[in-house]
Enzyme design. Structure first.
Site, mmCIF file in Angstrom:
data_model
loop_
_atom_site.group_PDB
_atom_site.id
_atom_site.type_symbol
_atom_site.label_atom_id
_atom_site.label_comp_id
_atom_site.label_asym_id
_atom_site.label_seq_id
_atom_site.Cartn_x
_atom_site.Cartn_y
_atom_site.Cartn_z
ATOM 1 N N GLU A 1 2.478 -1.281 -5.887
ATOM 2 C CA GLU A 1 1.296 -0.431 -5.692
ATOM 3 C C GLU A 1 1.449 0.807 -6.565
ATOM 4 O OE1 GLU A 1 -0.989 1.966 -2.080
ATOM 5 O OE2 GLU A 1 0.859 0.857 -1.677
ATOM 6 N N LEU B 1 -1.870 12.147 4.493
ATOM 7 C CA LEU B 1 -1.338 10.892 5.010
ATOM 8 C C LEU B 1 -0.504 10.202 3.934
ATOM 9 C CD1 LEU B 1 -4.375 9.373 6.952
ATOM 10 C CD2 LEU B 1 -2.267 10.268 7.941
ATOM 11 N N ALA B 2 0.615 9.620 4.355
ATOM 12 C CA ALA B 2 1.512 8.935 3.417
ATOM 13 C C ALA B 2 1.957 7.619 4.048
ATOM 14 C CB ALA B 2 2.716 9.819 3.094
ATOM 15 N N GLY B 3 1.045 6.642 4.066
ATOM 16 C CA GLY B 3 1.343 5.390 4.744
ATOM 17 C C GLY B 3 1.133 5.538 6.243
ATOM 18 N N HIS C 1 -6.126 -1.458 0.952
ATOM 19 C CA HIS C 1 -6.509 -0.527 2.035
ATOM 20 C C HIS C 1 -7.872 0.130 1.766
ATOM 21 C CE1 HIS C 1 -4.814 2.517 -0.596
ATOM 22 N NE2 HIS C 1 -3.571 2.345 -0.200
ATOM 23 N N HIS D 1 -6.236 6.004 9.854
ATOM 24 C CA HIS D 1 -6.678 5.824 8.467
ATOM 25 C C HIS D 1 -8.165 5.528 8.352
ATOM 26 C CE1 HIS D 1 -2.402 5.673 7.550
ATOM 27 N NE2 HIS D 1 -2.721 5.739 6.271
ATOM 28 N N ASP E 1 0.369 -0.989 5.917
ATOM 29 C CA ASP E 1 0.810 0.060 4.993
ATOM 30 C C ASP E 1 1.945 0.861 5.637
ATOM 31 O OD1 ASP E 1 0.861 1.449 2.577
ATOM 32 O OD2 ASP E 1 -0.705 2.868 3.167
ATOM 33 N N GLY F 1 -6.628 3.505 13.748
ATOM 34 C CA GLY F 1 -7.409 4.573 14.355
ATOM 35 C C GLY F 1 -7.174 5.917 13.712
ATOM 36 N N HIS G 1 -6.436 3.072 -4.946
ATOM 37 C CA HIS G 1 -6.163 4.417 -5.458
ATOM 38 C C HIS G 1 -6.955 4.646 -6.738
ATOM 39 C CE1 HIS G 1 -3.052 5.457 -2.541
ATOM 40 N NE2 HIS G 1 -2.669 4.190 -2.619
#
Length: 378
Positions: free
Chosen positions: A118, A301-303, A208, A243, A266, A241, A187
């Site tokens: 990714e 957010l990071a995963g 995602h 992301h 993720d 709930g 992304h």
């Protein structure tokens, strides 16, 4: 060996006969049954780490990877794609090489079905870039892709990139012609024409969908609607709930169609761990008491800390679909779109005997995995 459980589709008792890791017969009794359900083991196409173990480091010990696989299996996942995100060339190739060794040498390494790369060929723009380190975002080249493949010993199954990045369209064409990996868009800050160009070049997935984006975008056109409206693209959805809002999940499932949706987590290293500070490759993150994984530097957010069993329960609730329909997004849909052999049927003779037995309480929406069986044949 015979595994017995309740059909998620009909509620009748099933006896699944396994021999040498393959389903050889499924007996349907026709009788209602109130015990645990039986279904194919789930497949997660996007796992950056788990149980405190980071797949984005070349230095992650092999015994720690093995331990993390066992913990993932307890959540009902029998196969998954360890995912390596944007980083230096040395970190990406080193991480892929470490994972290739794990797949080759670990006794449970067959769960690492293929790998997901990714980045690093994504948008450098704040928002679409997500938590990926900007200093390592770069133009796409076939030469670097070949070096990634070599490090991974040919096990890369999904490549996520932004089609507007320099060199991306040529790389999509190259990867598609090879036929070993599928290309996903993610992304990205691409306009409508570039998304269409990427689909023509061979892209077939959205990574995602709804995440890795600006907080505020044009009403239309925009890169989320363009992907949602493209029938050629299946969509990965992070259903925690956090992301995605429940209404987005419901709309996405209806717009894409159930067969074009794939449940993913993720997940990153803090998944399955207590709140605290952890690392993902070059990045420092915090798992908060609210189960959010955030960059300590910016609070983005990071995963996620999502597990597939929890995501499955939330997908049923948010999208208002049945247990069997939700299971297909986490099993047959994932196998079909990621080209995983032996897993594209739903408890069909000839399939790998990847199985889960679990309880599902429709009143509370809870799912509890009782047993996970991972075939040694695949």
């Amino acid at each position: 060996m015979i595994y017995s459980g309740r059909s998620p589709e009909t509620d009748e008792l099933l006896h699944v006969h396994e021999d040498n890791g393959v389903i050889v017969k499924v007996e349907k009794t026709g009788r209602p049954h109130g015990g645990p359900y039986i279904a194919p083991g789930m497949i997660d196409l996007q796992v950056n780490g788990f149980a405190g173990v980071d797949y984005n480091s070349p230095d992650t010990p092999q015994d720690e990877i093995a331990r993390s696989i066992e913990v993932i299996r307890r959540t009902g996942v029998t196969r998954f794609f360890p995912t390596v995100i944007t980083g230096s060339h040395e970190n990406i190739t080193g991480s892929l090489g470490n994972l290739a060794r794990a797949k080759r040498e670990l006794s449970n390494g067959n769960s690492l079905v293929r790998f997901h790369v990714e980045g690093p060929w994504i948008s450098p723009v704040d928002g679409p870039r997500g938590a990926h380190p900007k200093e390592h975002v770069r133009a796409a080249t076939v030469d670097e892709w070949k070096r990634f493949e070599e490090a991974a010993e040919g096990h890369i199954g999904i490549l996520t990139l932004a089609p507007e990045q320099e060199g991306a369209l040529s790389l999509i064409e190259h990867v598609t012609e090879q036929g070993r990996a599928v290309v996903a868009l993610g992304h990205t800050n691409a306009d409508t024409s570039r998304i269409k160009d990427a689909i023509r070049a061979g892209a077939t997935m959205s990574t995602h969908l709804g995440n890795g984006s600006h907080q505020v975008i044009a009403r239309f056109p925009n890169y989320i609607l363009d992907q949602m409206a493209s029938d050629e693209l299946c969509a990965g959805l992070i259903v925690d709930g956090i992301h995605l809002d429940p209404s987005f999940v419901k709309i996405a499932v209806r717009a894409k169609g159930l067969d074009q949706c794939i449940l993913v987590t993720d997940a990153v290293a803090p998944a399955g761990c207590p709140p605290g500070i952890y690392r993902i490759g070059h990045l420092e993150v915090e798992l908060t008491p609210e189960n959010r994984v955030e960059l300590t530097s910016s609070r983005r957010l990071a995963g996620s800390a999502l597990t597939m069993d929890s995501g499955l329960a939330k997908l049923i609730q948010f999208a208002e679909i049945s247990l069997c329909e939700a299971l297909k997004t986490a099993t047959t849909n994932a196998a079909r779109h990621a080209r995983i052999g032996g897993r594209q049927g739903f408890l069909d003779p000839g399939d790998l005997a990847d199985l889960i037995l679990f309880d599902y309480d429709s009143a509370s929406g809870s799912i509890e995995v009782r047993q996970t069986v991972c075939s040694t044949a695949g």
